[in-house]
Enzyme design. Structure first.
Site, PDB file in Angstrom:
ATOM      1  CE1 TYR A   1      -1.964   0.317  -3.915  1.00 21.75           C
ATOM      2  CE2 TYR A   1      -2.522   2.200  -5.298  1.00 21.75           C
ATOM      3  CZ  TYR A   1      -2.282   1.653  -4.043  1.00 21.75           C
ATOM      4  OH  TYR A   1      -2.386   2.443  -2.926  1.00 21.75           O
TER       5      TYR A   1
ATOM      6  CB  SER B   1      -5.253   4.891  -3.791  1.00 19.97           C
ATOM      7  OG  SER B   1      -4.188   5.468  -4.520  1.00 19.97           O
TER       8      SER B   1
HETATM    9  P1  NAD Z   1       2.009  -0.116   4.893  1.00 19.42           P
HETATM   10  O1  NAD Z   1       2.856  -1.017   4.072  1.00 19.42           O
HETATM   11  O2  NAD Z   1       2.632   0.790   5.902  1.00 19.42           O
HETATM   12  O3  NAD Z   1       0.870  -0.949   5.642  1.00 19.42           O
HETATM   13  C1  NAD Z   1       0.207  -2.002   5.021  1.00 19.42           C
HETATM   14  C2  NAD Z   1      -0.459  -2.844   6.084  1.00 19.42           C
HETATM   15  O4  NAD Z   1      -1.150  -3.927   5.442  1.00 19.42           O
HETATM   16  C3  NAD Z   1       0.516  -3.468   7.081  1.00 19.42           C
HETATM   17  O5  NAD Z   1      -0.064  -3.516   8.353  1.00 19.42           O
HETATM   18  C4  NAD Z   1       0.702  -4.879   6.514  1.00 19.42           C
HETATM   19  O6  NAD Z   1       1.129  -5.822   7.477  1.00 19.42           O
HETATM   20  C5  NAD Z   1      -0.721  -5.156   6.037  1.00 19.42           C
HETATM   21  N1  NAD Z   1      -0.789  -6.233   5.064  1.00 19.42           N
HETATM   22  C6  NAD Z   1      -0.038  -6.375   3.933  1.00 19.42           C
HETATM   23  N2  NAD Z   1      -0.376  -7.516   3.321  1.00 19.42           N
HETATM   24  C7  NAD Z   1      -1.362  -8.102   4.052  1.00 19.42           C
HETATM   25  C8  NAD Z   1      -2.103  -9.300   3.937  1.00 19.42           C
HETATM   26  N3  NAD Z   1      -1.907 -10.143   2.928  1.00 19.42           N
HETATM   27  N4  NAD Z   1      -3.028  -9.575   4.889  1.00 19.42           N
HETATM   28  C9  NAD Z   1      -3.227  -8.730   5.941  1.00 19.42           C
HETATM   29  N5  NAD Z   1      -2.544  -7.583   6.088  1.00 19.42           N
HETATM   30  C10 NAD Z   1      -1.619  -7.286   5.168  1.00 19.42           C
HETATM   31  O7  NAD Z   1       1.175   0.724   3.828  1.00 19.42           O
HETATM   32  P2  NAD Z   1       0.256   2.013   3.901  1.00 19.42           P
HETATM   33  O8  NAD Z   1       0.878   3.002   2.992  1.00 19.42           O
HETATM   34  O9  NAD Z   1      -0.073   2.399   5.288  1.00 19.42           O
HETATM   35  O10 NAD Z   1      -1.034   1.438   3.152  1.00 19.42           O
HETATM   36  C11 NAD Z   1      -2.287   1.287   3.749  1.00 19.42           C
HETATM   37  C12 NAD Z   1      -3.358   1.474   2.688  1.00 19.42           C
HETATM   38  O11 NAD Z   1      -3.260   2.799   2.167  1.00 19.42           O
HETATM   39  C13 NAD Z   1      -3.218   0.541   1.475  1.00 19.42           C
HETATM   40  O12 NAD Z   1      -4.493   0.079   1.081  1.00 19.42           O
HETATM   41  C14 NAD Z   1      -2.644   1.448   0.410  1.00 19.42           C
HETATM   42  O13 NAD Z   1      -2.982   1.023  -0.878  1.00 19.42           O
HETATM   43  C15 NAD Z   1      -3.300   2.754   0.774  1.00 19.42           C
HETATM   44  N6  NAD Z   1      -2.648   3.934   0.227  1.00 19.42           N
HETATM   45  C16 NAD Z   1      -1.352   4.214   0.550  1.00 19.42           C
HETATM   46  C17 NAD Z   1      -0.773   5.327   0.004  1.00 19.42           C
HETATM   47  C18 NAD Z   1       0.648   5.711   0.296  1.00 19.42           C
HETATM   48  O14 NAD Z   1       1.164   6.582  -0.394  1.00 19.42           O
HETATM   49  N7  NAD Z   1       1.302   5.120   1.276  1.00 19.42           N
HETATM   50  C19 NAD Z   1      -1.498   6.160  -0.861  1.00 19.42           C
HETATM   51  C20 NAD Z   1      -2.804   5.842  -1.157  1.00 19.42           C
HETATM   52  C21 NAD Z   1      -3.370   4.718  -0.598  1.00 19.42           C
END
Ligand code: NAD
Length: 252
Positions: free
Chosen positions: A147, A134
């Site tokens: 986080y 991130s």
């Molecule tokens: P999202 O909520 O759409 O997806 C998260 C996924 O993780 C889902 O499939 C969920 O079921 C799974 N998950 C959650 N808890 C879990 C657990 N305990 N065990 C197994 N699986 C679990 O979120 P996203 O935005 O696609 O995030 C994905 C990654 O990207 C994360 O690591 C997040 O920190 C990172 N990220 C997101 C953003 C953003 O702005 N959305 C920015 C930077 C980084």
């Protein structure tokens, strides 16, 4: 189809960025192992869409959960540590159990999947380990102690394994998105409204998009395109890198 014959595990791939990555890998012929929570019928549809993807439903906040995932996934060539969660609260009000859970999922699970995936990769002399880190692996924002701590940890972990595995045909890299419009971002809006005393529109424009000079959310597909590139042979010398895709946020 340059990923034909490769097996790719993407954690947290039932939604958002992970799902876009799974789609991108499958389109290049990889056999996908999905993981994450969600509606059973939705997941069945995704598996079919991805040409018969495997699905291992484990909670990755415990070592046992990750061990069960890795056992179910079998030997993987591509490991994407993507599952993550967020909680927004001032440090003095941050629930200790939530701190533990975020560190477990967003950081410690990377260690467990990696230690279990590496032996097969070493045997084959090829592997790709990719972390969805991130912008918060490089800079901080208030009210996100767990986080930001976990994501900075992921950046350090990735650099360390990149050095350890460099001579085995295995690369390890981070991708660091700014704000991507996914459920993870949408779900933090109410708590951010509370922590900062703002309206929903103010949070979107004055907190989220404020950070991104392009004033645009990153798309899951844009993040997936980087992950796909990192799997190419041309990327064999990209190792220990942290790719920003944040509209210029961390350039400031
Ligand atoms: P999202 O909520 O759409 O997806 C998260 C996924 O993780 C889902 O499939 C969920 O079921 C799974 N998950 C959650 N808890 C879990 C657990 N305990 N065990 C197994 N699986 C679990 O979120 P996203 O935005 O696609 O995030 C994905 C990654 O990207 C994360 O690591 C997040 O920190 C990172 N990220 C997101 C953003 C953003 O702005 N959305 C920015 C930077 C980084």
């Amino acid at each position: 189809m340059f990923l034909s014959g490769k097996r790719a595990l993407v954690t947290g791939s039932t939604s958002g960025i992970g799902l876009a990555m799974a789609r991108a890998f499958a389109a290049e012929g990889a056999q996908i192992v999905l993981n994450g929570f969600g509606d059973e019928q939705e997941i069945a549809k995704i598996r079919e869409e991805l040409g018969g993807a495997d699905y291992v439903n484990e909670d990755l906040t415990t070592a046992e959960g990750v061990e069960a995932l890795m056992k179910g996934a079998g030997e993987v060539d591509i490991l994407v540590n993507n599952a993550g969660m967020q909680h927004v609260a001032p440090v003095e009000e941050f629930p200790p159990a939530m701190w533990d859970k975020i560190i477990a999922l967003n950081l410690t699970a990377h260690f467990h999947t990696t230690r279990l995936a590496v032996p097969a990769m070493k045997k084959k002399g090829w592997g790709r380990i990719i972390a969805t880190a991130s912008a918060h692996s490089l800079v901080a924002s208030p009210f996100k102690t767990a986080y930001v701590s976990a994501k900075h940890g992921v950046a350090g972990f990735t650099k360390t394994i990149a050095l350890e595995l460099a001579t085995h045909g295995i690369t390890a890299n981070c991708i660091s998105p700014g704000y991507v419009w996914t459920p993870l971002v949408e779900n933090q809006i109410p708590d951010t409204m509370k922590s900062r005393g703002m309206t929903r529109d103010q949070v979107i424009n004055e907190v989220l998009l404020e950070q991104q000079p392009t004033k645009k959310f990153v798309t899951p597909e844009q993040v997936a395109a980087i992950a796909l590139f990192l799997c190419r042979d041309e990327a064999e010398n990209i190792n220990g890198a942290n790719y920003s895709i944040d509209g210029g946020w961390t350039a400031e």
